[in-house]
Design a protein around this motif. Structure first.
Motif, PDB file in Angstrom:
ATOM      1  N   MET A  43      29.589  34.618  91.249  1.00 19.68           N
ATOM      2  CA  MET A  43      28.886  33.540  92.419  1.00 19.68           C
ATOM      3  C   MET A  43      27.713  34.081  92.931  1.00 19.68           C
ATOM      4  O   MET A  43      27.501  35.166  93.396  1.00 19.68           O
ATOM      5  N   GLU A  49      30.637  35.571 101.941  1.00 19.14           N
ATOM      6  CA  GLU A  49      31.206  36.946 101.776  1.00 19.14           C
ATOM      7  C   GLU A  49      30.449  37.913 102.749  1.00 19.14           C
ATOM      8  O   GLU A  49      30.586  38.920 102.988  1.00 19.14           O
ATOM      9  N   TYR A 252      39.352  32.896  94.635  1.00  9.68           N
ATOM     10  CA  TYR A 252      38.220  31.951  94.252  1.00  9.68           C
ATOM     11  C   TYR A 252      38.201  31.983  92.892  1.00  9.68           C
ATOM     12  O   TYR A 252      39.018  32.742  91.940  1.00  9.68           O
ATOM     13  N   ARG A 308      33.095  47.953  93.366  1.00  2.00           N
ATOM     14  CA  ARG A 308      31.919  47.573  94.163  1.00  2.00           C
ATOM     15  C   ARG A 308      31.387  48.628  94.841  1.00  2.00           C
ATOM     16  O   ARG A 308      32.089  49.645  95.579  1.00  2.00           O
ATOM     17  N   ARG A 334      29.391  43.264  97.355  1.00  2.00           N
ATOM     18  CA  ARG A 334      30.215  42.007  96.746  1.00  2.00           C
ATOM     19  C   ARG A 334      29.037  41.209  96.200  1.00  2.00           C
ATOM     20  O   ARG A 334      29.239  39.903  95.944  1.00  2.00           O
TER      21      ARG A 334
HETATM   22  N1  GLY Z   1      31.690  38.271  95.521  1.00  2.00           N
HETATM   23  C1  GLY Z   1      32.769  38.405  94.612  1.00  2.00           C
HETATM   24  C2  GLY Z   1      33.620  39.512  95.038  1.00  2.00           C
HETATM   25  O1  GLY Z   1      33.029  40.313  95.582  1.00  2.00           O
HETATM   26  O2  GLY Z   1      34.936  39.505  94.646  1.00  2.00           O
END
Ligand code: GLY
Ligand code: FAD
Length: 383
Positions: A43, A49, A252, A308, A334
Motif C-alpha cells: 500500500m 498508518e 486490509y 518491520r 510500516r
Molecule cells: N503498511 C502495512 C503494514 O505494515 O502492515
C-alpha cells in the motif's frame, strides 16, 4: 559505495546512487528482496498508518507517494519490467459508530494536507465496490492511495541495477563494519573473511541493521522487529471481487489487479519470530469476510510473516551517521515500500553531495545515536 541489504530500500538507494554516476555494490546475505519487502502488501498510504501528530513523517510519506508514478515509470523504463504500480485508490470502511468516528481523523488529516478524500454513504460505497456487505456503515474514498507489488518492484529494480553495471552479491553476509575514525576508506568484513572497501557504506539491512558488529555504541541506532502476518489470496474467477484497496480497523485487503489479493496484517512485538499462528489468520479472515463475504471463496496461496524495522518513534532513519562515511537507510516500519523513492533520493544527496533537505532532516540518525538497543515487549494483535 557499499550498500548493505538487498531489500526494497537497499535496491532503491543503490539504483539512485548508480543513476547519479556512483560505483555501487550491494551486499545481500540471502536472495535480494526476500526480507520484509517480500512480505509487504505494497500500500502507498502515507496517512492511514501514521501518527497524525507526526507531521514530518506525513510530509515525507506524501512526498514519496507523489514521487511514485515517476519512480515506477523510470524503473519500468530502465528494466523493461512492470514494477506492479497499480492506480487502484482505496476505500476506508467503518462497520459501526466507533469506526465511523475514526474515519473523521483520516478525513481531517487529509483535508489539512490538501489531499483528496470523499465521504461516502454505504450505498455509494457499494456502488463502487459491489462486493462490500450491507453491514458497511460508512466509508471514505481515498482516490490517490494506490499500491505497488513489492515483489515485482524489487525484481525490476534488480534488472535496472544490472543494466547500470551494479553488482548485487547474493549470499554475501556482512559480519562487521570497519569504519575506524582514522581510515579514509570505509570497509566491511564478509562472512567468508574477505574485506571490501568503498568511499561510503549505506546500512539498509532492515531490522538487522542494528545488529551489525563493529560500530561504537554511540554510532548505533536502535531497532526492534515488529512482526506482521499476512495471507495471499487468489480468485480463480479473475479480478472481479474488489478493484480498490480496502482498509478497516482490523485488516486490509490489497488487490494486485489480476485476481490476487494480500490480506494483512498483524502488528506484533514478538522479537525475531516469524511463525504463522492460527489465531492471527482467523482474526484477519473474520474481520475481512465480515465486510467482503466473497473473500471466503478465494484460494489461499501463501501465508507468511515479516519483520518491520521499527525505531522508538516508528519513523525511519535516513542520513549520515556518527562515523564518517557511514549512512543509514532503515527503520521504515510500516512504510518502507511507500518511502523507497524518497529514501533513495535523500540518501543519494547525503552520500554524494553531503547535503540534507528540510524534508529529510527530522529523520537524521543523530536523534537516536547512543541509545541502548530496543528490547521489544511481547504484544500482539491485528491492525
Ligand atoms: N503498511 C502495512 C503494514 O505494515 O502492515
Ligand atoms: P528488508 O526488506 O527486510 O531488507 C533488508 C535486507 O537486508 C534483507 O534482504 C536481509 O537479508 C539483508 N541483510 C540483513 N543483514 C544483512 C547482513 N549482515 N549482510 C547482508 N545483508 C543483510 N510498507 C509499505 O510501505 N506498504 C505496505 O503495505 C506494507 N505492508 C507491510 C506488511 C507487512 C506484513 C510487513 C511485515 C511490512 C509491510 N510494510 C509495508 C513495511 C515494509 O515491508 C518495510 O518497511 C520494508 O520492506 C523495509 O525494507 P528494507 O529494505 O529496509 O528491509
Amino acid at each position: 559505495m557499499i550498500v548493505i541489504g538487498g531489500g526494497v530500500i537497499g535496491l532503491a538507494v543503490a539504483w539512485r546512487l548508480a543513476q547519479r554516476g556512483a560505483g555501487v555494490v550491494v551486499l545481500e546475505r540471502d536472495e535480494p528482496g526476500r526480507g520484509a519487502s517480500h512480505v509487504a502488501a505494497g500500500m502507498l498510504a502515507p496517512v492511514s498508518e501514521a501518527d497524525p501528530r507526526e507531521e514530518p513523517l506525513l510530509r515525507l510519506g506524501i512526498a514519496s507517494a507523489q514521487a511514485y508514478p515517476g519512480f515506477a515509470a523510470a524503473v519500468q523504463e530502465a528494466s523493461g519490467l512492470d514494477p506492479g504500480y497499480l492506480r487502484c485508490g482505496t476505500l476506508i470502511a467503518a462497520r459501526d459508530r466507533d469506526e465511523a468516528e475514526a474515519l473523521e481523523r483520516e478525513l481531517e488529516i487529509r483535508t489539512r494536507f490538501g489531499l483528496g478524500v470523499r465521504r461516502l454513504r454505504p450505498t455509494e460505497a457499494r456502488r463502487l465496490e459491489p462486493a462490500l456487505s450491507p453491514t458497511l456503515r460508512a466509508a471514505l474514498e481515498v482516490a490517490d492511495d494506490h499500491a505497488v507489488d513489492p515483489r515485482k518492484l524489487t525484481a525490476a529494480l534488480l534488472v535496472a541495477l544490472r543494466h547500470l553495471g551494479v553488482e548485487v552479491r547474493a549470499g554475501t553476509e556482512v559480519v562487521e563494519l570497519a569504519l575506524g575514525r582514522r581510515q579514509t576508506r570505509r570497509a566491511v568484513r564478509l562472512r567468508d573473511g574477505r574485506r571490501l572497501e568503498g568511499d561510503a557504506v549505506v546500512v539498509a539491512a532492515g531490522v538487522w541493521s542494528a545488529e551489525l558488529p563493529g560500530l561504537p555504541p554511540e554510532a548505533r541506532v536502535p531497532l526492534r522487529p515488529v512482526k506482521g502476518q499476512i495471507m495471499r489470496l487468489r480468485d480463480p474467477a479473475g479480478p472481479r471481487l474488489m478493484t480498490r484497496a480496502l482498509r478497516l480497523p482490523g485488516a486490509y485487503l490489497v488487490p494486485r489487479g489480476d485476481g490476487r489479493y494480500v490480506l494483512g496484517a498483524t502488528v506484533e512485538e514478538r522479537g525475531f519470530d516469524t511463525t504463522i499462528t492460527a489465531g492471527a489468520m482467523f482474526e484477519l479472515l473474520r474481520d475481512a469476510v465480515e465486510l467482503v463475504p466473497g473473500i471466503g471463496e478465494l484460494v489461499i496461496e501463501e501465508v507468511l510473516a515479516g519483520l518491520r524495522p521499527g525505531t522508538p518513534d516508528n519513523a525511519p532513519v535516513i542520513g549520515a551517521g556518527a562515523v564518517a562515511g557511514l549512512h543509514w537507510a532503515t527503520g521504515h516500519y510500516r512504510h518502507g515500500i511507500l518511502l523507497a523513492p524518497i529514501t533513495a533520493e535523500l540518501t543519494a544527496m547525503a552520500v554524494l553531495d553531503g547535503t540534507s533537505s528540510p524534508l529529510g532532516e527530522p529523520f537524521s540518525p543523530g536523534r537516536f545515536e547512543g541509545r541502548a538497543p530496543l528490547r521489544a515487549a511481547v504484544r500482539s494483535g491485528a491492525r
